[in-house]
Design a protein around this motif. Sequence first.
Motif, PDB file in Angstrom:
ATOM      1  N   THR A 447      -1.702   8.647 -10.195  1.00  0.00           N
ATOM      2  CA  THR A 447      -2.895   8.044  -9.604  1.00  0.00           C
ATOM      3  C   THR A 447      -2.461   6.901  -8.699  1.00  0.00           C
ATOM      4  O   THR A 447      -1.743   6.000  -9.136  1.00  0.00           O
ATOM      5  CB  THR A 447      -3.862   7.519 -10.675  1.00  0.00           C
ATOM      6  N   VAL A 448      -2.871   6.945  -7.456  1.00  0.00           N
ATOM      7  CA  VAL A 448      -2.596   5.881  -6.492  1.00  0.00           C
ATOM      8  C   VAL A 448      -3.935   5.252  -6.133  1.00  0.00           C
ATOM      9  O   VAL A 448      -4.782   5.896  -5.515  1.00  0.00           O
ATOM     10  CB  VAL A 448      -1.877   6.417  -5.232  1.00  0.00           C
ATOM     11  N   HIS A 449      -4.123   4.012  -6.529  1.00  0.00           N
ATOM     12  CA  HIS A 449      -5.418   3.357  -6.344  1.00  0.00           C
ATOM     13  C   HIS A 449      -5.599   2.817  -4.932  1.00  0.00           C
ATOM     14  O   HIS A 449      -6.711   2.811  -4.408  1.00  0.00           O
ATOM     15  CB  HIS A 449      -5.586   2.241  -7.364  1.00  0.00           C
ATOM     16  N   ASP A 450      -4.526   2.333  -4.338  1.00  0.00           N
ATOM     17  CA  ASP A 450      -4.583   1.828  -2.966  1.00  0.00           C
ATOM     18  C   ASP A 450      -3.159   1.598  -2.483  1.00  0.00           C
ATOM     19  O   ASP A 450      -2.204   1.661  -3.261  1.00  0.00           O
ATOM     20  CB  ASP A 450      -5.387   0.517  -2.883  1.00  0.00           C
ATOM     21  N   LEU A 451      -3.019   1.361  -1.191  1.00  0.00           N
ATOM     22  CA  LEU A 451      -1.711   1.065  -0.601  1.00  0.00           C
ATOM     23  C   LEU A 451      -1.666  -0.368  -0.071  1.00  0.00           C
ATOM     24  O   LEU A 451      -1.026  -0.667   0.935  1.00  0.00           O
ATOM     25  CB  LEU A 451      -1.407   2.042   0.546  1.00  0.00           C
ATOM     26  N   ILE A 452      -2.345  -1.282  -0.763  1.00  0.00           N
ATOM     27  CA  ILE A 452      -2.440  -2.660  -0.287  1.00  0.00           C
ATOM     28  C   ILE A 452      -1.078  -3.300  -0.038  1.00  0.00           C
ATOM     29  O   ILE A 452      -0.894  -3.985   0.976  1.00  0.00           O
ATOM     30  CB  ILE A 452      -3.297  -3.494  -1.263  1.00  0.00           C
ATOM     31  N   PRO A 453      -0.050  -3.105  -0.895  1.00  0.00           N
ATOM     32  CA  PRO A 453       1.249  -3.728  -0.605  1.00  0.00           C
ATOM     33  C   PRO A 453       1.872  -3.267   0.715  1.00  0.00           C
ATOM     34  O   PRO A 453       2.686  -3.996   1.292  1.00  0.00           O
ATOM     35  CB  PRO A 453       2.112  -3.300  -1.801  1.00  0.00           C
ATOM     36  N   LEU A 454       1.519  -2.068   1.179  1.00  0.00           N
ATOM     37  CA  LEU A 454       2.028  -1.595   2.468  1.00  0.00           C
ATOM     38  C   LEU A 454       1.111  -2.011   3.610  1.00  0.00           C
ATOM     39  O   LEU A 454       1.581  -2.337   4.702  1.00  0.00           O
ATOM     40  CB  LEU A 454       2.166  -0.069   2.459  1.00  0.00           C
ATOM     41  N   LEU A 455      -0.178  -1.991   3.370  1.00  0.00           N
ATOM     42  CA  LEU A 455      -1.140  -2.300   4.429  1.00  0.00           C
ATOM     43  C   LEU A 455      -1.247  -3.796   4.691  1.00  0.00           C
ATOM     44  O   LEU A 455      -1.534  -4.217   5.817  1.00  0.00           O
ATOM     45  CB  LEU A 455      -2.519  -1.748   4.049  1.00  0.00           C
ATOM     46  N   PHE A 456      -1.026  -4.607   3.641  1.00  0.00           N
ATOM     47  CA  PHE A 456      -1.102  -6.068   3.755  1.00  0.00           C
ATOM     48  C   PHE A 456       0.184  -6.660   3.180  1.00  0.00           C
ATOM     49  O   PHE A 456       0.209  -7.099   2.022  1.00  0.00           O
ATOM     50  CB  PHE A 456      -2.327  -6.606   3.006  1.00  0.00           C
ATOM     51  N   PRO A 457       1.252  -6.651   3.952  1.00  0.00           N
ATOM     52  CA  PRO A 457       2.555  -7.100   3.431  1.00  0.00           C
ATOM     53  C   PRO A 457       2.519  -8.499   2.830  1.00  0.00           C
ATOM     54  O   PRO A 457       3.268  -8.802   1.897  1.00  0.00           O
ATOM     55  CB  PRO A 457       3.456  -7.046   4.670  1.00  0.00           C
ATOM     56  N   GLY A 458       1.643  -9.355   3.328  1.00  0.00           N
ATOM     57  CA  GLY A 458       1.578 -10.713   2.803  1.00  0.00           C
ATOM     58  C   GLY A 458       0.942 -10.809   1.432  1.00  0.00           C
ATOM     59  O   GLY A 458       0.962 -11.879   0.814  1.00  0.00           O
ATOM     60  N   ARG A 465       7.071  -5.757  -2.679  1.00  0.00           N
ATOM     61  CA  ARG A 465       6.766  -4.797  -1.621  1.00  0.00           C
ATOM     62  C   ARG A 465       7.773  -3.654  -1.620  1.00  0.00           C
ATOM     63  O   ARG A 465       7.424  -2.478  -1.466  1.00  0.00           O
ATOM     64  CB  ARG A 465       6.753  -5.509  -0.266  1.00  0.00           C
ATOM     65  N   PHE A 466       9.044  -3.980  -1.839  1.00  0.00           N
ATOM     66  CA  PHE A 466      10.094  -2.955  -1.872  1.00  0.00           C
ATOM     67  C   PHE A 466       9.878  -2.013  -3.059  1.00  0.00           C
ATOM     68  O   PHE A 466       9.969  -0.785  -2.919  1.00  0.00           O
ATOM     69  CB  PHE A 466      11.460  -3.626  -1.958  1.00  0.00           C
ATOM     70  N   HIS A 471       7.842   3.354  -5.181  1.00  0.00           N
ATOM     71  CA  HIS A 471       6.996   4.111  -6.104  1.00  0.00           C
ATOM     72  C   HIS A 471       5.900   4.865  -5.376  1.00  0.00           C
ATOM     73  O   HIS A 471       5.527   5.968  -5.791  1.00  0.00           O
ATOM     74  CB  HIS A 471       6.422   3.181  -7.169  1.00  0.00           C
ATOM     75  N   PHE A 472       5.375   4.310  -4.295  1.00  0.00           N
ATOM     76  CA  PHE A 472       4.415   5.067  -3.507  1.00  0.00           C
ATOM     77  C   PHE A 472       5.054   6.342  -2.981  1.00  0.00           C
ATOM     78  O   PHE A 472       4.464   7.424  -3.029  1.00  0.00           O
ATOM     79  CB  PHE A 472       3.915   4.228  -2.331  1.00  0.00           C
TER      80      PHE A 472
END
Length: 725
Positions: A447-458, A465-466, A471-472
């Motif tokens: 289950t992938v809930h969102d890609l926030i660490p990639l979309l919002f690097p800050g 982030r790495f 894992h994504f």
Amino acid sequence: MRVMQYAGAEVRGGLLAHVEILTRGLLTSRHDVHVLLSPARGADASACACAEAGAKVTRLSVRGKTDLAGQAKLRRLVGRENPDIFHIHLSSPVEAIPALLAAKSGGARRIVTTEHAPTWYPLRRPYSRAAKRLAARLLDAVIAVCEADAQFLREEFAIAEEVLTVIRNGIPDFPVLPGPQEARALLGLPAGEQIIVGAAGELEEKKGVGDLLEAAAASGIPRLTVALAGEGSLVPELRRNGARLPFHLALLGRLDGIGTFLAALDIFVLPSRQEALPMALLEAMWVGLPIVASRVGGIGEAVRDGVEGLLVEPSRPDQIASALGRLAASGLAHGSVRIGFDARCLQTSSEGGGIGRYTRMLLGLLPELLAAGDEMIVYLSARRPQPDLHPPARTRTVLLRRPARGITFWDPIAWPRRLLHDGIDLFHSPFYGVPARRPRGTATVATVHDLIPLLFPGAVNRTQRFVFQRHFRRSLSADRIIVPSERTKQDLIDRLGADPGHIAMIPLGVGPAFQRPESLEIDASRQRLTGGRPYILHVGGFDRTKDLPALLSAFAIVSGVREDLRLVVCGGAATPKGGKFAETVRKAGMEGRVVLPGRLTDAGLAAAYAGAELFVFPSRYEGFGLPPLEAMACGCPVIASSGGSLGEVLGDAAYLVPPGDAAALAGAVERALGDELFRHRLVASGKQRVRQFRWEETARRTVDVYLRALAEAREMVTIPEDGVV
């Protein structure tokens, strides 16, 4: 608008269900509706349903071109009531031509037909085709329920493009359904490890009933029951020959509602030789059943072969038998599956958020939906405090000795040996971590809930982030990826190149804890939170993407003219992020007006939602967004940003503003606070909206994903059994 609907169907199948749904929709839109239904007993239930919805109902039927009395009665009725629209529902291409002519001669202003079965093969005769072509010239609009039927109408009957429209069938929301064993008991079906294959509809030759029985006999599936819901001319023959079949045949007759029947099944079969877009198929898909269906009519538009179900050619019992065998062998259909479920997120900071709620709800519901003999193994860390789960029967907990973090570099190495040792058939990670390798035949679901660490690097630090990026990307190797929204699905496709066919969109739900409490509880909660003062509420944590600075700025603007107003922000106030926000509040000089009560229990949250003037959710991005739906369920009007999936999830039931725009947020809050009627409209819309999101449905569709993943699991490298961690 005055609408007169005519349907000559004499049994309550998909056509009359369609009439009932359309009638309720028209009445909701405040149109006058008069429904003409057959006087046959089989239409009684539909007549009652339409009448209870508020429509005028007349029992009238025109039985062919020789029924002069019926035609005269219809002609007089149309002339007397003078409807704006006369809408005929056809169960065959030429069935209602006499009714059409009677309505036309009675002065009907506009005539519309819905073609529910234009390809019915006995009517593919020259004179039928000619009669249909002539009658079509009298029509102002023709509705086909699938594109395949629309193409047939163009080619066979020369229906003009300008009057032809495709409006696909739909189904209403189902009530909460019983579990499989309870449903079987209610219907008198065998319990235990029986595989129950079912079909619903008219028991007629054109529905392929004989093909299904021949296929079931040839499938060789042990402990097989075939359950048929419906009536028809084949019933006497089925009763005579049922005892000779090499499986148990259950004839259930016509049922009031198909939900309990579908809940009892392991596999739904639609072996029809002719169909349009059958509602029984859509209802089975809604419940989450594995499907075997004939490749006829519009079925291929709803079911992609190998994705939503398995398609076979019509009149091919051998193909049906093969498909049944494939699904039965996949495991879930015969109760021999061991599912591994990684619940370590309940031992991390994720426990208090949407991921934690998702995990808890699945753990409570999934075991009840699995077949007898299935087992779920719940993996937790031995190095952290144990969550209070109260797992249901057929659930076993295994404590892992590896490092305690929910997502670690050690996981991909350790999981394969662990899964092999425990005999896991399917492994589900609800928070990203799937094995790099797995034992042969083991399916994986992520289950992938969102890609926030990639979309919002800050939003996270460089190390996080790495780790998330690894894992994504590893989630792409899973047999199925579950996402909670179309937005997250599209992000996976756009950012990581995920295969859309392997992604299942399953929305989250709102649990029974979130409903409006009694007034005394609401008043007591308001007193505890703000000393009885009015407040706006935010729930959702202190992550950077929640955009609490925008909320604080908007509140500063609004509270400048509403000095008694308070802002309540629920979440982990004792965490580093919570402490940082508290410091921001202190520096802004707003300590007395911003309340940070920390995390509340579900009961406390329900009372807080219900007592708030508004719920405000300014997130820059969400993969789903549970708190606004929980607020709606408790009767609180919602203002939210349109970031990420929020527009998709909340629709027009919330007041949406652009993400990051504090001025627009302040304007929305001010408008809602100053307009009581507007708030009432938001509350009413929210209550309607939230009915679409049920955890029971989330769990059912998750089981369906498990079935598909098991059926399609690729061969993997077998890992030695030693060194279990």
